[in-house]
Design a protein around this motif. Structure first.
Motif, short mmCIF file in Angstrom:
data_model
loop_
_atom_site.label_atom_id
_atom_site.label_comp_id
_atom_site.label_asym_id
_atom_site.label_seq_id
_atom_site.Cartn_x
_atom_site.Cartn_y
_atom_site.Cartn_z
N ASN A 168 -28.66 35.90 59.57
CA ASN A 168 -29.60 35.74 60.55
C ASN A 168 -29.34 36.09 62.00
N SER A 169 -28.12 36.75 62.38
CA SER A 169 -27.93 37.14 63.74
C SER A 169 -26.63 38.07 63.65
N GLY A 170 -26.18 38.69 64.74
CA GLY A 170 -25.10 39.49 64.86
C GLY A 170 -24.02 38.59 64.81
N THR A 171 -24.02 37.55 65.72
CA THR A 171 -23.09 36.78 65.85
C THR A 171 -22.49 36.02 64.32
N GLU A 172 -23.51 35.52 63.52
CA GLU A 172 -23.34 35.23 62.33
C GLU A 172 -22.46 36.38 61.58
N CYS A 180 -15.61 44.59 74.87
CA CYS A 180 -16.41 44.74 73.74
C CYS A 180 -16.93 43.25 73.41
N TYR A 181 -18.35 43.22 73.00
CA TYR A 181 -19.00 41.88 72.79
C TYR A 181 -19.07 41.94 71.37
N HIS A 182 -18.65 40.96 70.46
CA HIS A 182 -19.03 40.72 69.04
C HIS A 182 -19.83 39.20 68.97
N GLY A 183 -20.79 38.92 69.52
CA GLY A 183 -21.47 37.63 69.54
C GLY A 183 -20.33 36.39 69.97
N HIS A 184 -20.98 35.21 69.98
CA HIS A 184 -20.37 34.27 70.54
C HIS A 184 -19.42 33.17 69.54
N VAL A 242 -13.85 46.63 66.27
CA VAL A 242 -14.46 47.42 67.48
C VAL A 242 -15.64 47.82 67.40
N GLU A 243 -16.65 47.94 68.42
CA GLU A 243 -17.73 48.32 68.66
C GLU A 243 -17.37 50.02 68.71
N PRO A 244 -17.68 50.67 67.70
CA PRO A 244 -17.38 52.13 67.52
C PRO A 244 -17.92 52.98 68.84
N GLY A 290 -20.71 49.18 73.84
CA GLY A 290 -22.22 49.15 74.20
C GLY A 290 -22.42 47.70 75.15
N ASN A 291 -21.58 46.97 75.05
CA ASN A 291 -21.73 45.68 75.88
C ASN A 291 -20.87 45.57 77.19
N MET A 292 -20.38 46.87 77.54
CA MET A 292 -20.01 46.89 78.79
C MET A 292 -20.68 48.15 79.65
N PHE A 350 -15.95 47.70 61.95
CA PHE A 350 -17.05 48.34 62.59
C PHE A 350 -18.09 47.06 62.93
N ASP A 351 -18.05 46.68 64.11
CA ASP A 351 -19.37 46.02 64.75
C ASP A 351 -20.28 46.96 65.07
N GLU A 352 -21.40 47.36 64.12
CA GLU A 352 -22.33 48.12 64.40
C GLU A 352 -23.64 47.61 64.61
N VAL A 353 -23.52 46.23 65.10
CA VAL A 353 -24.89 45.32 65.61
C VAL A 353 -25.57 46.28 66.28
N MET A 354 -25.08 47.03 67.27
CA MET A 354 -25.96 47.76 68.27
C MET A 354 -26.18 49.30 67.88
N THR A 355 -25.09 49.81 67.28
CA THR A 355 -25.27 51.09 66.83
C THR A 355 -25.78 51.58 65.59
N GLY A 388 -26.84 44.27 62.76
CA GLY A 388 -28.08 43.28 63.27
C GLY A 388 -29.14 44.12 63.76
N LYS A 389 -29.68 43.37 64.75
CA LYS A 389 -31.11 44.25 65.61
C LYS A 389 -31.85 44.65 64.71
N ILE A 390 -31.74 46.33 64.85
CA ILE A 390 -32.90 47.16 64.09
C ILE A 390 -33.14 46.61 62.71
N1 PMP Z 1 -21.96 42.71 68.26
C1 PMP Z 1 -22.56 43.40 69.19
C2 PMP Z 1 -21.92 44.84 69.04
C3 PMP Z 1 -23.90 43.17 69.87
O1 PMP Z 1 -24.08 43.88 70.60
C4 PMP Z 1 -24.34 41.83 69.74
C5 PMP Z 1 -25.68 41.41 70.51
N2 PMP Z 1 -25.85 42.05 71.58
C6 PMP Z 1 -23.72 40.98 68.96
C7 PMP Z 1 -22.72 41.24 68.11
C8 PMP Z 1 -24.33 39.38 68.68
O2 PMP Z 1 -25.46 39.70 68.12
P1 PMP Z 1 -26.45 38.47 68.12
O3 PMP Z 1 -27.08 38.21 69.82
O4 PMP Z 1 -27.56 38.74 67.04
O5 PMP Z 1 -25.73 37.18 67.71
#
Ligand code: PMP
Length: 423
Positions: free
Chosen positions: A109-113, A137-141, A199-201, A204-206, A232-237, A260-262
């Motif tokens: 249901n989310s990128g974090t998950e 790099c941000y990979h959710g919380h 890694v965010e390939p 995108g989060n800085m 690869f965390d491709e939630v954004m890419t 995630g996202k798109i």
């Molecule tokens: N990974 C990346 C690369 C993200 O950009 C984000 C959200 N910006 C997340 C994980 C977390 O996704 P969500 O906010 O849907 O939990």
């Protein structure tokens, strides 16, 4: 807006996600009434050209008619069953066909998950605890990942998040992005204890920090050698830089991919996937447990399917590239004309303008930015009717529905905002 004091009474800081707050730029966050295409209108009637796009998902803009129709039709047939549907298979088939590393995919249901589950999977497969991530790099919380994390934590100046069990945080190793020598060194010493490198390939989060040539290839090589998994965390890419994500663009195939996202077409969705062999560890096939009441939700799957079909049409990515290049060229010309120090980074339709003279390669260089200047610039842009993320440390997103005229208006607005910010 009059809504902010009311919101603050009943929600932490008046918001449901800290990146929406305007702490880094001052003033009240926007409260949105409605949006269409590339435009958003707030409750006070102000209209903005939007380059946030709900932080990435809205690659076809707000309320795209075909996506709205798909959601509406499905809503009439039921909003959630807690049982399987054909829509889930359809979307999974599309993802599998498009993303090189994925043979089997699980919707969440989310990128974090997605990321949290991918880490558990990697730890479950390898029987190891440690993970390696990159600064900024941000990979959710999820607990393991809020260490030296980018996005809202940088914007709010939170170096370490309280509430995370120290024995867990200790298992998260961090290194500077783009520094392969440091990765090799670490893997020499501790490689056999590392479950996964995430890694965010494309950072995108800085703000947007592209990988140096050879960086991703080297990550693949060292993880393979150590028997660690590459995530690869491709939630954004994912689906943004190409239909097959950054892995397709750079030709590097990870073991697990998070998305995630798109993929949700603006509804809450995440996903993670990999080879059949890897994904067979997940329950109910394997014993690595991960579940979700609303996972594969039919509304989200309906939206995701349409989004995917729209993305698969000829010329979508070429057009996104053209528009984004045009915008960034205009923005660059402005700073050159005005003699302002700024760096530009862009991969396809994700881009950043950093107010620094240093070349941007990692979190350290990103942190040299003049955030006071950004604050003035952001507020100037808002005055001119252009909405970008309220932080120097976030990406900008172009959509397929931004027009040439809107791009020209944005370049003009940016020139005014820069001039005012310079004082
Ligand atoms: N990974 C990346 C690369 C993200 O950009 C984000 C959200 N910006 C997340 C994980 C977390 O996704 P969500 O906010 O849907 O939990």
């Amino acid at each position: 807006s009059l809504l902010f004091p009311r919101a603050k009474k009943v929600m932490p800081g008046g918001v449901n996600s800290p990146v929406r707050a305007f702490n880094a730029v001052g003033g009240d966050p926007l409260f949105i009434k409605q949006a269409k295409g590339s435009r958003m209108i707030d409750v006070d009637g102000n209209e903005f050209i939007d380059y946030v796009g709900s932080w990435g998902p809205l690659i076809f803009g707000h309320a795209h008619p075909e996506i709205v129709t798909a959601i509406t039709r499905q809503a009439e047939l039921g909003t959630s069953y807690g049982a399987s549907t054909e829509l889930e298979i359809q979307l999974a088939e599309k993802v599998v066909a498009a993303v090189p590393s994925i043979e089997v995919v699980r919707m969440v249901n989310s990128g974090t998950e997605a990321v949290m589950s991918a880490l558990r999977l990697a730890r479950g497969i390898t029987g190891r605890d440690k993970i390696l991530k990159f600064e900024g790099c941000y990979h959710g919380h999820a607990d393991s990942l809020l260490v030296k994390a980018g996005s809202g934590l940088v914007s709010l100046g939170i170096p370490e998040c309280p509430g995370i069990v120290s024995s867990l945080a200790e298992k998260t190793l961090t290194l500077p992005f783009n520094n392969i020598d440091r990765v090799r060194e670490l893997f020499e010493k501790e490689g056999k204890e590392i479950a996964a490198l995430i890694v965010e390939p494309i950072g995108g989060n800085m703000g947007v920090v592209p990988p140096k040539p050879g960086f991703l290839e080297a990550l693949s090589e060292v993880t393979k050698k150590a028997g660690a998994l590459l995530i690869f965390d491709e939630v954004m890419t994912g689906f943004r830089v190409s239909l097959g994500g950054a892995q397709k663009l750079f030709g590097v195939t990870p073991d697990i991919t998070c998305m995630g996202k798109i993929i949700g077409g603006g509804l809450p969705v995440g996903a993670y996937g990999g080879s059949r062999q890897v994904m067979d560890y997940i329950s109910p096939m394997g014993s690595v447990y991960q579940a979700g009441t609303l996972s594969g939700n039919p509304l989200a799957m309906a939206a995701g399917n349409v989004m995917f079909d729209l993305l698969s049409k000829d010329g979508v990515y070429e057009s996104l590239e053209e528009k984004s290049a045009k915008l960034c060229q205009g923005l660059k010309q402005n700073v050159e004309d005005l003699g302002i120090d700024a760096q530009f980074t862009r991969v396809g339709s994700m881009f950043s303008m950093f107010f620094t003279s240093k070349e941007i390669v990692d979190f350290e260089t990103v942190k040299t930015c003049d955030t006071d200047f950004f604050k003035r610039y952001f507020n100037g842009l808002l005055e001119e009717g252009v909405y970008i993320a309220p932080s120097q440390f976030e990406a900008g997103f172009m959509s397929a529905v931004h027009t040439d005229e809107e791009i020209n208006l944005t370049i003009e607005a940016s020139r005014k905002a820069l001039t005012a910010a310079r004082g």
